[in-house]
Design a protein around this motif. Structure first.
Motif, PDB file in Angstrom:
ATOM      1  N   UNK A   1       0.835  -1.193   0.000  1.00  0.00           N
ATOM      2  CA  UNK A   1       0.000   0.000   0.000  1.00  0.00           C
ATOM      3  C   UNK A   1       0.870   1.243   0.000  1.00  0.00           C
ATOM      4  N   UNK A   2       0.506   2.250  -0.773  1.00  0.00           N
ATOM      5  CA  UNK A   2       1.277   3.505  -0.775  1.00  0.00           C
ATOM      6  C   UNK A   2       0.974   4.381   0.442  1.00  0.00           C
ATOM      7  N   UNK A   3       0.071   3.907   1.315  1.00  0.00           N
ATOM      8  CA  UNK A   3      -0.321   4.701   2.472  1.00  0.00           C
ATOM      9  C   UNK A   3       0.075   3.984   3.763  1.00  0.00           C
ATOM     10  N   UNK A   4       0.362   4.773   4.787  1.00  0.00           N
ATOM     11  CA  UNK A   4       0.695   4.233   6.102  1.00  0.00           C
ATOM     12  C   UNK A   4      -0.017   5.058   7.164  1.00  0.00           C
ATOM     13  N   UNK A   5      -0.771   4.372   8.024  1.00  0.00           N
ATOM     14  CA  UNK A   5      -1.478   5.053   9.107  1.00  0.00           C
ATOM     15  C   UNK A   5      -0.543   5.171  10.305  1.00  0.00           C
ATOM     16  N   UNK A   6       0.099   6.330  10.460  1.00  0.00           N
ATOM     17  CA  UNK A   6       1.086   6.515  11.524  1.00  0.00           C
ATOM     18  C   UNK A   6       0.419   6.808  12.866  1.00  0.00           C
ATOM     19  N   UNK A   7      -0.912   6.899  12.894  1.00  0.00           N
ATOM     20  CA  UNK A   7      -1.621   7.178  14.150  1.00  0.00           C
ATOM     21  C   UNK A   7      -2.083   5.918  14.863  1.00  0.00           C
ATOM     22  N   UNK A   8      -2.237   4.819  14.141  1.00  0.00           N
ATOM     23  CA  UNK A   8      -2.847   3.634  14.729  1.00  0.00           C
ATOM     24  C   UNK A   8      -2.019   3.105  15.906  1.00  0.00           C
TER      25      UNK A   8
END
Length: 961
Positions: free
Chosen positions: A573-580
């Motif tokens: 995925x080109x996205x990363x959820x840095x908040x999780x």
């Protein structure tokens, strides 16, 4: 007059037909109708000189036979001076008690009812064959063909079954015999465990009665395929051959017309519904349905009529009730001290059942019987879940239970979903991630990334239990999925129309080949309320094939899974959820909707039923929610807010997203949006913003801020931070006691920052004094920042003048900070140390009468834990030494042992001994660690005499080693 006319009518019919069965019926009827001399000797009166009425007497009354009825008639005698003993002072109840004894009146009534004459119709053999679906009444049809002469029709039902009409007249006045009571009884009518019976018909043999579709001329328009009026849906038939026959009206191969009609009765054998249940059976089966309507023949593999538990499972049944009026004549003979009596008159009316909310409905009539106390609620519940299901949606659930009970399974080839061609996304029931052994995802952004990376943008849903066209559905996306919709939720829970229109944004197909080649696309869709595919169908509406993940789905789509067309093995995925999974907090809490629920990876946008949403109260000045990204430098590209969709979504309005350089810190960038955000709010920054440490979501109004999930798309570039206090041992000056909740010191290091009073660490109330709370970090750490979260109610001022201290191993203060004088954390405070302080414990103190702490977060940038105290442990040299639990490195003049938590740890520790290093986070002033030496400030550095040995847990170490 009515009675006399009825008798004469029966005599004339008898003379006309001269049938032995009718003669038997009529003569029996006459003998019982005109007599009232049936004597009941089983109960004798209690002869006593104290009774007021001492002579014989006769009581006659209409209605129900019980104590009150007898008392009402007895009062006429009791109050007659000519029949009452002089000077008697008894009350009427005392007199009756002297006469009957306790319960005697009811026994008198029961004896009369039990000895009521019973009349039979036809022979037991004929009855058995008829209810099984045989005899000429069920099998023949009117015809002008052979054996007719071509002029006069043969097999005319009204002529052949005229005795049914005669018996109907008799059944209005007499109690009939139940087929299950005969020596050669029909087994499906034996017991009737649930106090109900039913007949189900599949054919119509009579024209001109406005029922069914049999029509004249018979030889052309009335045959084996002529249907009765359809009033039910057949779900399944459990045959004696231990096979299940499935008839599902919502499948394309469902059953044809079926008509079911039944009745119920009380568990009290003397209740009129029970005593006259045979009359009801005769009326329903022979008179009302066969004789009047021409309905015949059973569902194959089933009796035509039987106790409910012996009949097929259906969705509903029509219903008839009996309403009975009786007259009683009861006699007491004083000379013999005996009672006698008879039922002198009985009138049976057949009426449509009156239920609780619906009439002419067997299930609702049984509910009424239960409401009246005539059957149990457990019986009603069992019948409703196993035999009369109220609606077609319940068919499948009952079928699954029956399949499970008998060990059957669905013949679905799970191997048809090749993991090399299809990537599993999510599922429910037997196709849930736990059952199929696949991880899947609930992340809607990752899901869209997967769809975008697939060859043809095709999503596949499988539903083994759905109708043939819906067992496998292929959703082909035609337009890019916009950032402001949750397509995964569209499919799982609520199939919305926004950016999701058939023929514009997507197409549906029944096969993968059709989807790839754009052939035979479906032409009908509707939307909302439930999940995919709502009622979409190839050419028109197809109901009850939808799924719903967040709450109970419909019975057909219990087992459902979604797949995305095969992805390459190097897909990322080109996205990363840095908040999780990071640290979240908010201005207040409400209804256990804690702040961490917005970064827990659960994207369900529904508060009910499992409360996966964070929510504040309607705070003044506009509430906010914030996440600390636990990294000194994060580059943020966008923030996506997943709002509630079940209700109150309008509250997420006038939103501002702020990127901060620390918790509650300076604003680096912000984006605002006026008005409602909608179900999904996407905020993209023109250029990625660096050095971000926290993200804040704020609404302008004094309202509730609710968030299902916050997705911060970014890249972690700096040093990661770790909460070294999380779940570490904690203590405090005292602990408050509550009968339900615990206020242990450990509550302040459990990760819950909400401040809800039930989850805080709390001391006892006291006179104002110095109160303290402390956490043991179980090691020495370079402490970068400490956050303290206060209780969120009105008592937060009790933390006024808070002081935070960092302690070393000797509990000496090596660093401290305080809030401004006269202030308190509201609701939290962040303390950053300019010079990194090394400490092994953190202590909080206040001068107050109570200390209440929601959470204490101690942040360190250390990559490894310098377990100082474990390095100083010494194990005495004993004949046998058992290794202790916990990883520790021991330096001793005569023994060097390393113990590990697990066998896996042994390899790690062995490697660290063979290649020793000094942790970069440990400062060793004026000490140089030579090669081969393990160093720490907490112990004297020594050259080890030999390399330490590595011992797994529980292994004995000889002293010589």
């Amino acid at each position: 007059k009515k009675a006399i006319n009825f008798v004469l009518y029966n005599i004339s019919i008898h003379l006309k037909k001269n049938q032995p069965t009718q003669q038997t019926m009529t003569s029996s009827f006459l003998s019982s109708f005109w007599t009232d001399s049936i004597s009941i000797e089983s109960h004798r009166g209690l002869q006593t000189p104290t009774r007021c009425v001492t002579g014989s007497f006769t009581l006659e009354f209409d209605g129900i036979c019980n104590y009150e009825s007898i008392k009402g008639e007895y009062a006429k005698i009791f109050n007659d001076p000519t029949q009452k003993r002089d000077g008697c002072s008894n009350t009427i109840d005392e007199d009756l008690n002297y006469l009957f004894g306790e319960g005697g009146a009811e026994t008198w009534c029961r004896n009369v009812q039990e000895n009521q004459p019973i009349h039979s119709f036809q022979t037991p053999e004929f009855i058995r064959e008829f209810y099984a679906g045989g005899t000429e009444w069920n099998e023949l049809r009117e015809t002008l063909n052979f054996p007719s002469d071509g002029v006069t029709p043969k097999n005319v039902l009204k002529d052949d079954a005229v005795t049914v009409k005669n018996m109907y007249q008799a059944s209005e006045w007499n109690k009939l015999s139940w087929p299950g009571d005969a020596p050669t009884s029909f087994e499906p009518l034996n017991a009737c465990e649930y106090n109900a019976a039913m007949c189900c018909y599949v054919a119509d043999r009579q024209a001109g009665d406005n029922n069914g579709n049999c029509a004249s001329p018979y030889d052309q328009n009335c045959n084996a395929s002529s249907d009765p009026g359809d009033n039910t849906d057949l779900c399944l038939l459990d045959s004696e051959a231990e096979l299940l026959s499935i008839f599902d009206n919502r499948r394309e191969d469902g059953e044809s017309a079926i008509h079911c009609h039944g009745f119920g009765w009380s568990t009290d054998d003397m209740h009129t519904t029970s005593r006259y249940k045979a009359n009801n059976l005769f009326y329903v089966s022979m008179y009302d349905h066969m004789y009047k309507r021409g309905y015949v023949r059973p569902i194959p593999g089933s009796p035509m009529c039987g106790c409910l538990e012996n009949m097929p499972v259906v969705t509903r049944s029509d219903c008839t009730q009996v309403d009975v009026m009786e007259a009683y004549k009861l006699r007491y003979d004083a000379s013999s001290n005996t009672f006698g009596g008879s039922i002198t008159y009985a009138n049976v009316d057949y009426n449509s059942c009156q239920g609780i909310t619906r009439n002419n409905n067997l299930m609702d009539y049984l509910r009424r019987l239960a409401d009246d106390g005539e059957i149990t609620m457990d019986t009603v519940a069992y019948v409703n879940s196993h035999y009369l299901l109220d609606n077609g949606w319940s068919c499948y659930g009952t079928l699954l239970n029956r399949i499970k009970d008998q060990g059957f399974v669905w013949a679905f080839d799970g191997g048809a979903v090749d993991p090399n061609e299809w990537t599993y996304v999510s599922g429910t029931g037997n196709l849930s991630p736990e059952k199929v052994g696949m991880e899947g995802t609930q992340d809607p952004i990752l899901f869209v990334d997967m769809l975008n990376a697939s060859p043809n943008a095709i999503i596949r849903r499988i539903c083994p239990n759905c109708v043939s066209t819906h067992k496998g559905i292929y959703y082909k996306r035609l337009t890019p999925v916009p950032h402001n919709i949750n397509l995964l939720d569209y499919l799982q829970n609520r199939f919305r129309m926004e950016d999701n229109v058939l023929g514009t944004d997507f197409k549906l197909y029944s096969s993968y080949k059709d989807a790839v080649n754009d052939k035979n696309a479906w032409s009908y869709c509707n939307y909302d309320h439930v999940g995919f595919p709502r009622d979409c169908g190839p050419t028109g509406r197809v109901s009850d094939q939808w799924n719903r993940f967040y709450i109970d789905t419909n019975d057909y789509a219990v087992d459902v899974a979604f797949y995305v067309e095969g992805l390459s093995q190097d897909f990322a995925s080109p996205h990363q959820n840095v908040a999780m999974g990071k640290l979240a907090y908010q201005t207040s809490h409400g209804w256990e909707a804690h702040p961490h629920k917005a970064i827990d990876g659960n994207f369900r946008q529904y508060y009910w039923p499992v409360h996966t949403i964070s929510q504040t109260r309607n705070d003044d000045g506009g509430p906010y929610w914030e996440v600390y990204l636990m990294n000194k430098n994060v580059e943020v590209k966008s923030v996506t807010l997943f709002n509630r969709v079940d209700s109150n979504s309008e509250r997420l309005s006038d939103v501002t997203i702020s990127l901060l350089d620390g918790p509650g810190g300076n604003e680096l960038a912000s984006l605002s949006r006026a008005g409602e955000v909608g179900y999904v709010g996407y905020f993209e920054f023109t250029n990625p913003v660096g050095n971000v440490q926290a993200v804040r979501v704020k609404i302008a109004a004094k309202d509730y801020l609710a968030l299902s999930e916050v997705y911060v798309d970014g890249t972690e570039l700096g040093t990661p931070l770790k909460n070294v206090a999380l779940n570490k041992p904690a203590s405090m000056s005292s602990t408050a006691i509550h009968e339900v909740y615990t206020f242990d010191a450990s509550n302040a290091v459990d990760g819950n920052t909400s401040g809800e009073w039930k989850f805080v660490a709390k001391t006892n109330w006291s006179t104002p004094e110095t109160l303290w709370w402390k956490v043991d970090l179980q090691g020495t750490f370079s402490i970068y920042r400490i956050l303290v979260f206060n209780i969120s109610d009105s008592s937060k001022s009790k933390m006024k003048d808070l002081k935070v201290e960092i302690l070393d191993d000797n509990e000496a203060v090596v660093g401290s900070m305080s809030v401004d004088e006269g202030t308190y954390p509201d609701p939290w405070v962040s303390m950053t140390f300019d010079d990194v302080v090394q400490g092994s414990a953190v202590r909080l103190t206040v001068n107050s009468n109570i200390l209440q702490i929601a959470e204490v977060v101690v942040l360190s940038a250390d990559n490894e834990v310098a377990a100082a105290r474990s390095l100083t442990e010494t194990i005495s040299s004993t004949p046998n030494l058992r290794s202790s639990v916990g990883a520790s490195i021991l330096a001793h003049e005569s023994i060097s042992v390393v113990t590990a938590k697990s066998t896996t740890d042994v390899e790690t520790v062995t490697e660290s001994i063979n290649n020793p290093v000094v942790s970069p986070s440990v400062r060793i002033p004026s000490i140089v660690a030579p090669p081969g030496v393990i160093a720490s400030t907490a112990v004297e550095v020594k050259n080890l005499p030999t390399k330490p040995i590595v011992v797994p847990p529980g292994v004995l170490v000889p002293a010589t080693k």
